[in-house]
Scaffold this active site. Structure first.
Site, PDB file in Angstrom:
ATOM      1  N   GLU A   1      61.323  -3.326  10.076  1.00 56.28           N
ATOM      2  CA  GLU A   1      61.901  -4.028   8.519  1.00 56.28           C
ATOM      3  C   GLU A   1      63.114  -4.881   8.733  1.00 56.28           C
ATOM      4  OE1 GLU A   1      61.253  -2.162   4.538  1.00 56.28           O
ATOM      5  OE2 GLU A   1      58.633  -1.714   4.757  1.00 56.28           O
TER       6      GLU A   1
ATOM      7  N   GLU B   1      58.066   4.356   5.064  1.00 55.05           N
ATOM      8  CA  GLU B   1      59.298   5.252   4.259  1.00 55.05           C
ATOM      9  C   GLU B   1      59.263   6.057   3.789  1.00 55.05           C
ATOM     10  OE1 GLU B   1      61.237   1.800   2.636  1.00 55.05           O
ATOM     11  OE2 GLU B   1      61.349   0.896   3.817  1.00 55.05           O
TER      12      GLU B   1
END
Ligand code: IFM
Length: 462
Positions: free
Chosen positions: A365, A163
């Site tokens: 995720e 991320e």
């Protein structure tokens, strides 16, 4: 058709969120250790000093992963645990920990998938400019080499950065995450560019040194655009909104227009070798400092597209044909951390990412936080998590049925953990952690997930 036969069922966690700080075991400080020490930064003043004490309790945790039947566990390595100053001196105790963890996983039949950077940036390198320093790409390459030389006889799946949208924007523009800076957009774009260079160098190093043929990717996050209807106009509007981060079209940007969040801003360089034109035009004089050869370096071939997906924004074609956001706020279902519940994100995300980038997609995720606690019967009942995951996974299965090349799914998270600026207040785990006693309790969702895995998703109801 549902999920493909070799579909990988996994769960994920990250070093700083579960292990306990490396400084207690010969490692160095990370920017998160430093941010946690600053009063007022983290809810209730919580820190990752002990977290889930996974550093000492990993055998028990791996045994639970085995009980759930995980095929794979997505773990991350704490850079300063291995290189206390970020480069140079190696902390053998830190490397030995990951050796043991990898061996224990393999003995349990759970394949380790390794993320090299999940936000615990070495503090000493931050003092040398952190991601603002162009040398950060070489620092990361050196660290990658140490890890790959040590673990790649047993690890074949690698992710470079987790991320970048978060650690760059939340860490360098909004000041909510480590290192807690509030800088202008030019500096944010600079730091982001260096992180992308680090990704490219890391991919090169993995391919050069891996002992087992590697599969390499990264794990960006992004808000998914969900078309309001199946009309070609709405789908086209979603497509546009999904990949731009410029100006009024930046619907999938959860913060403000200037934040570099859009899926295309980060992923186009990595997969297509250039920043999107509209983003560069919007940035004007604040564009990232691209030097000759940079874009080729960033666009090293990757083997799959790792996507962290939690939710999406509903989009339709407005009267002028441009994408417009559909208001879904009043009475809309939300998780404990206040994120919208949008299962279609796991249909449209993989579909649009696959369409644009042509790579197999793996959801690296997905999950939610709930207000879980141990009931009088000693169990942890989390029906909302089961319902949420069933809806999302069913949408993902529809994507597979529609021909999207989906290869795996990692639930976030295997256990409750340190949720960054929210401290221990949010529980994302399928295993409950009592932070006073460190007792682990499998939640109902863990047993449910075991059945989902065993049936390759056949038992999903959504
Ligand atoms: O806990 C985080 C994780 O570290 C990165 N992705 C989102 C999760 C939930 O906020």
């Amino acid at each position: 058709m549902g999920f493909p036969k070799n579909f990988v069922w996994g769960a994920a966690a990250a070093s700083y969120q579960i292990e306990g700080s490396p400084v207690n075991a010969g490692g160095g400080l990370s920017v998160w250790d430093m941010l946690c020490r600053e009063p007022g930064r983290i809810k209730f003043g919580h820190t990752g000093d002990v977290a889930c004490d996974h550093y000492n309790r990993y055998p028990e945790d791996v045994a639970l992963m085995k009980e759930i039947g995980l095929h794979a566990y997505r773990m991350s390595i704490a850079w300063p645990r291995v290189l206390p100053e970020g480069t140079g001196r190696i902390n053998e105790e830190g490397l030995a920990f990951y050796d043991k963890l990898v061996d224990t996983l393999l003995e349990a039949g759970v394949e380790p998938w390794v993320t090299l950077f999940h936000w615990d940036f070495p503090y000493d390198l931050f003092c040398k400019g952190g991601w603002l320093n162009r040398e950060s790409a070489e620092w990361f390459a050196e660290y990658t080499e140490v890890i790959v030389k040590r673990l790649s006889d047993r690890v074949s799946n690698w992710m470079t950065l987790n991320e970048p949208q978060c650690f760059i924007n939340l860490g360098h523009q909004q000041g909510r995450h480590a290192p807690g800076l509030k800088m202008g957009i030019a500096e944010v774009a600079r730091a982001g560019h260096h992180a992308l260079l680090a990704h490219g160098r890391s991919v090169q190093v993995i391919r050069e040194h891996a002992k087992k043929s590697p599969k390499v990717s990264w794990a960006p996050v992004g808000v998914i655009a969900i078309p309001e209807t199946d009309s070609p106009e709405d789908i086209q509007a979603a497509r546009e909104a999904m990949f731009t981060c410029a100006g009024a079209k930046s619907i999938t940007n959860p913060w403000d227009e200037s934040t570099l969040w859009g899926n295309g801003y980060w992923a186009d360089p990595v997969v297509r070798g250039h920043y999107p034109e509209d983003s560069l035009a919007a940035l004007g004089k604040d564009q990232p400092p691209v030097e000759k050869g940079d874009m080729e370096l960033i666009a090293q071939p990757i083997d799959f597209y790792g996507a962290n997906i939690y939710n999406g924004a509903t989009v339709r074609a407005g009267a002028d044909g441009n994408p417009e956001k559909v208001d879904r706020t009043v009475g809309f279902p939300r998780t404990a951390i206040d994120w919208p519940v949008t299962p279609e994100a796991l249909y449209w995300g993989p579909k649009l990412l696959h369409e644009r980038y042509g790579l197999p997609v793996i959801v690296t995720e997905n999950g939610l936080s709930c207000a879980d606690f141990v009931s009088l019967d000693g169990k942890v009942h989390d029906p909302q998590r089961i319902d949420f995951l069933d809806r999302y996974l069913s949408a993902y299965r529809r994507a597979a049925t529609d021909g999207v090349d989906v290869a795996g799914y990692f639930q976030w998270s295997i256990m409750d953990n340190f949720e960054w600026a929210e401290g221990y207040n949010e529980r994302f785990g399928i295993i409950h952690v009592d932070y006073e006693t460190q007792k682990r309790t499998m939640k109902d969702s863990a047993y449910w997930y075991r059945d989902v895995i065993a049936s390759n998703g056949e038992c999903l109801k959504g």
